[in-house]
Design a protein around this motif. Structure first.
Motif, PDB file in Angstrom:
ATOM      1  N   LYS A 134       0.607  -6.580 -13.155  1.00 14.56           N
ATOM      2  CA  LYS A 134      -0.625  -5.797 -13.195  1.00 14.56           C
ATOM      3  C   LYS A 134      -1.404  -5.946 -11.895  1.00 14.56           C
ATOM      4  CE  LYS A 134      -4.078  -7.248 -15.761  1.00 14.56           C
ATOM      5  NZ  LYS A 134      -4.948  -7.533 -16.943  1.00 14.56           N
ATOM      6  N   THR A 135      -1.475  -7.173 -11.394  1.00 12.35           N
ATOM      7  CA  THR A 135      -2.204  -7.426 -10.159  1.00 12.35           C
ATOM      8  C   THR A 135      -1.493  -6.809  -8.957  1.00 12.35           C
ATOM      9  OG1 THR A 135      -3.113  -9.475 -11.050  1.00 12.35           O
ATOM     10  CG2 THR A 135      -3.150  -9.214  -8.661  1.00 12.35           C
ATOM     11  N   ARG A 136      -0.161  -6.911  -8.932  1.00 13.62           N
ATOM     12  CA  ARG A 136       0.583  -6.315  -7.818  1.00 13.62           C
ATOM     13  C   ARG A 136       0.428  -4.804  -7.800  1.00 13.62           C
ATOM     14  NH1 ARG A 136       6.083  -9.644  -6.445  1.00 13.62           N
ATOM     15  NH2 ARG A 136       5.327 -11.724  -6.954  1.00 13.62           N
ATOM     16  N   THR A 137       0.445  -4.192  -8.978  1.00 16.91           N
ATOM     17  CA  THR A 137       0.249  -2.752  -9.054  1.00 16.91           C
ATOM     18  C   THR A 137      -1.138  -2.371  -8.548  1.00 16.91           C
ATOM     19  OG1 THR A 137       1.743  -2.621 -10.957  1.00 16.91           O
ATOM     20  CG2 THR A 137       0.247  -0.767 -10.604  1.00 16.91           C
ATOM     21  N   ALA A 138      -2.147  -3.141  -8.937  1.00 17.84           N
ATOM     22  CA  ALA A 138      -3.513  -2.869  -8.482  1.00 17.84           C
ATOM     23  C   ALA A 138      -3.645  -3.074  -6.982  1.00 17.84           C
ATOM     24  CB  ALA A 138      -4.496  -3.768  -9.234  1.00 17.84           C
ATOM     25  N   LEU A 139      -2.937  -4.062  -6.441  1.00 18.70           N
ATOM     26  CA  LEU A 139      -2.987  -4.317  -5.005  1.00 18.70           C
ATOM     27  C   LEU A 139      -2.297  -3.186  -4.239  1.00 18.70           C
ATOM     28  CD1 LEU A 139      -3.939  -6.352  -2.903  1.00 18.70           C
ATOM     29  CD2 LEU A 139      -1.779  -7.580  -3.206  1.00 18.70           C
ATOM     30  N   ALA A 140      -1.179  -2.700  -4.762  1.00 20.88           N
ATOM     31  CA  ALA A 140      -0.501  -1.560  -4.143  1.00 20.88           C
ATOM     32  C   ALA A 140      -1.406  -0.329  -4.144  1.00 20.88           C
ATOM     33  CB  ALA A 140       0.806  -1.264  -4.876  1.00 20.88           C
ATOM     34  N   ALA A 141      -2.099  -0.088  -5.260  1.00 22.74           N
ATOM     35  CA  ALA A 141      -3.010   1.053  -5.349  1.00 22.74           C
ATOM     36  C   ALA A 141      -4.176   0.890  -4.368  1.00 22.74           C
ATOM     37  CB  ALA A 141      -3.533   1.190  -6.778  1.00 22.74           C
ATOM     38  N   PHE A 142      -4.658  -0.327  -4.212  1.00 22.78           N
ATOM     39  CA  PHE A 142      -5.737  -0.609  -3.267  1.00 22.78           C
ATOM     40  C   PHE A 142      -5.320  -0.234  -1.844  1.00 22.78           C
ATOM     41  CE2 PHE A 142      -7.333  -3.638  -0.119  1.00 22.78           C
ATOM     42  CZ  PHE A 142      -8.708  -3.523  -0.254  1.00 22.78           C
ATOM     43  N   CYS A 143      -4.129  -0.660  -1.435  1.00 21.94           N
ATOM     44  CA  CYS A 143      -3.647  -0.361  -0.083  1.00 21.94           C
ATOM     45  C   CYS A 143      -3.445   1.145   0.104  1.00 21.94           C
ATOM     46  CB  CYS A 143      -2.346  -1.112   0.193  1.00 21.94           C
ATOM     47  SG  CYS A 143      -2.535  -2.918   0.304  1.00 21.94           S
ATOM     48  N   ARG A 144      -2.876   1.806  -0.895  1.00 23.36           N
ATOM     49  CA  ARG A 144      -2.682   3.259  -0.800  1.00 23.36           C
ATOM     50  C   ARG A 144      -4.009   3.985  -0.741  1.00 23.36           C
ATOM     51  NH1 ARG A 144      -3.531   6.507  -4.502  1.00 23.36           N
ATOM     52  NH2 ARG A 144      -3.299   4.972  -6.182  1.00 23.36           N
ATOM     53  N   ARG A 145      -4.946   3.593  -1.595  1.00 23.68           N
ATOM     54  CA  ARG A 145      -6.239   4.268  -1.695  1.00 23.68           C
ATOM     55  C   ARG A 145      -7.028   4.188  -0.389  1.00 23.68           C
ATOM     56  NH1 ARG A 145      -7.555   1.625  -5.961  1.00 23.68           N
ATOM     57  NH2 ARG A 145      -9.060   0.172  -5.073  1.00 23.68           N
ATOM     58  N   ASN A 146      -6.793   3.117   0.351  1.00 22.42           N
ATOM     59  CA  ASN A 146      -7.572   2.904   1.566  1.00 22.42           C
ATOM     60  C   ASN A 146      -6.821   3.248   2.847  1.00 22.42           C
ATOM     61  OD1 ASN A 146     -10.290   1.681   0.731  1.00 22.42           O
ATOM     62  ND2 ASN A 146      -8.814   0.565  -0.530  1.00 22.42           N
ATOM     63  N   GLY A 147      -5.664   3.900   2.699  1.00 21.93           N
ATOM     64  CA  GLY A 147      -5.019   4.495   3.852  1.00 21.93           C
ATOM     65  C   GLY A 147      -3.982   3.660   4.562  1.00 21.93           C
ATOM     66  N   TYR A 148      -3.577   2.519   3.980  1.00 23.43           N
ATOM     67  CA  TYR A 148      -2.517   1.730   4.610  1.00 23.43           C
ATOM     68  C   TYR A 148      -1.502   1.255   3.561  1.00 23.43           C
ATOM     69  CZ  TYR A 148      -6.556  -1.381   3.700  1.00 23.43           C
ATOM     70  OH  TYR A 148      -7.660  -2.000   3.168  1.00 23.43           O
ATOM     71  N   PRO A 149      -0.808   2.220   2.932  1.00 23.27           N
ATOM     72  CA  PRO A 149       0.169   1.849   1.894  1.00 23.27           C
ATOM     73  C   PRO A 149       1.285   0.971   2.418  1.00 23.27           C
ATOM     74  CG  PRO A 149       0.436   4.152   2.525  1.00 23.27           C
ATOM     75  CD  PRO A 149      -0.845   3.678   3.147  1.00 23.27           C
ATOM     76  N   TYR A 150       1.655   1.115   3.699  1.00 25.88           N
ATOM     77  CA  TYR A 150       2.745   0.311   4.251  1.00 25.88           C
ATOM     78  C   TYR A 150       2.436  -1.180   4.183  1.00 25.88           C
ATOM     79  CZ  TYR A 150       0.215  -1.107   8.385  1.00 25.88           C
ATOM     80  OH  TYR A 150      -0.698  -1.702   9.216  1.00 25.88           O
ATOM     81  N   LEU A 151       1.142  -1.550   4.202  1.00 25.05           N
ATOM     82  CA  LEU A 151       0.795  -2.966   4.201  1.00 25.05           C
ATOM     83  C   LEU A 151       1.338  -3.652   2.961  1.00 25.05           C
ATOM     84  CD1 LEU A 151      -0.754  -5.252   5.675  1.00 25.05           C
ATOM     85  CD2 LEU A 151      -2.728  -4.671   4.248  1.00 25.05           C
ATOM     86  N   PHE A 152       1.320  -2.942   1.830  1.00 24.66           N
ATOM     87  CA  PHE A 152       1.877  -3.538   0.615  1.00 24.66           C
ATOM     88  C   PHE A 152       3.394  -3.462   0.608  1.00 24.66           C
ATOM     89  CE2 PHE A 152       3.405  -3.565  -3.737  1.00 24.66           C
ATOM     90  CZ  PHE A 152       2.811  -4.724  -4.210  1.00 24.66           C
ATOM     91  N   THR A 153       3.946  -2.272   0.826  1.00 26.75           N
ATOM     92  CA  THR A 153       5.386  -2.091   0.661  1.00 26.75           C
ATOM     93  C   THR A 153       6.206  -2.820   1.719  1.00 26.75           C
ATOM     94  OG1 THR A 153       5.279  -0.018   1.912  1.00 26.75           O
ATOM     95  CG2 THR A 153       5.112   0.128  -0.487  1.00 26.75           C
ATOM     96  N   GLU A 154       5.710  -2.870   2.962  1.00 25.41           N
ATOM     97  CA  GLU A 154       6.488  -3.435   4.058  1.00 25.41           C
ATOM     98  C   GLU A 154       6.168  -4.898   4.356  1.00 25.41           C
ATOM     99  OE1 GLU A 154       6.392  -0.964   7.556  1.00 25.41           O
ATOM    100  OE2 GLU A 154       6.371   0.871   6.352  1.00 25.41           O
TER     101      GLU A 154
END
Length: 242
Positions: free
Chosen positions: A22-42
């Motif tokens: 749940k926390t990882r999903t929320a953290l991924a959404a946070f990074c995507r929402r703020n314009g740097y999705p790669y920070l989570f995935t990469e």
């Protein structure tokens, strides 16, 4: 009463080395929402599979349903990478866009993370700062022994014991509730605001995928472990070179 005071009353703060789905999903959404999705995935997701990351999270939770996708929203996150010799390499507190000026929340989360590092006997906490920049001198940091290099610049490690950073920023004597309410005098507000905004400005280019202009690198590398024989670290994980 400040603009963020009422919202800060519903924020839950916590520090952990373990994250559930749940926390990882929320953290991924946070990074995507703020314009740097790669920070989570990469960067973050591969590192979260180990035990080297310490996350200080400020989250809000929806009243119903209390579980499932979207039940938790990350408002801000501070990160420490625990490297060789137990030292912590820091990433500045990242905030959701709506909390960009929420100095009270950032300060409270900074206090939580540094206090955790102090209580777990972490000897030093550091940032990687581009050579020639002086953003951390007033926060108790001093130049340490290591440096990292990218194609564009050299980065020096500035470090200090967690208790010294807390004392220099005035966070040791301030209660978390007072920080969230921004119940601070002018000097305290200026000191914490200068610290936060200098770090945020320094990291912005990295988060925007422009390593060429980054004045600060996230502390998501173990400096000692990546040292080649007789040399300096061969760069850091992060966005493509632009």
């Amino acid at each position: 009463m400040t603009y963020h005071s009422s919202a800060n009353e519903s924020v839950r703060l916590g520090v952990s080395r373990d994250t559930d789905l749940k926390t990882r999903t929320a953290l991924a959404a946070f990074c995507r929402r703020n314009g740097y999705p790669y920070l989570f995935t990469e960067v973050l997701e591969p590192l979260l599979s180990g035990h080297g990351l310490v996350l200080a999270l400020a989250v809000t939770e929806r009243p119903w349903p209390p579980t499932g996708i979207g039940s938790q929203t990350v408002e801000a996150v501070g990160i420490a990478m625990i490297g060789t010799e137990g030292r912590a390499h820091l990433t500045p507190v990242l905030t959701d866009r709506r909390n960009a000026t929420n100095i009270g929340l950032v300060a409270a989360l900074t206090k939580q993370l540094l206090a955790y590092l102090r209580e777990t006997d972490v000897p030093s906490a550091s940032y990687l700062v581009r050579q020639g920049d002086r953003a951390l001198e007033r926060a108790g940091f001093a130049e340490a022994d290591f440096q990292s290099s990218t194609e564009f610049a050299d980065y020096l490690e500035f470090a200090a014991p967690p208790h010294k950073i807390l004392d220099t920023l005035g966070l040791t004597a301030l209660r978390t509730g007072d920080l969230l309410a921004l119940d601070l005098d002018g000097g305290e507000l200026d000191r914490l605001g200068s610290y936060h905004f200098a770090l945020t400005a320094g990291l912005t280019a990295y988060l925007r995928d422009s390593l060429r202009h980054a004045a600060l690198l996230p502390g998501l590398i173990d400096l000692v472990a990546t040292l080649p024989p007789g040399g300096v670290p061969p760069g850091t994980p992060g966005p493509p070179l632009t």
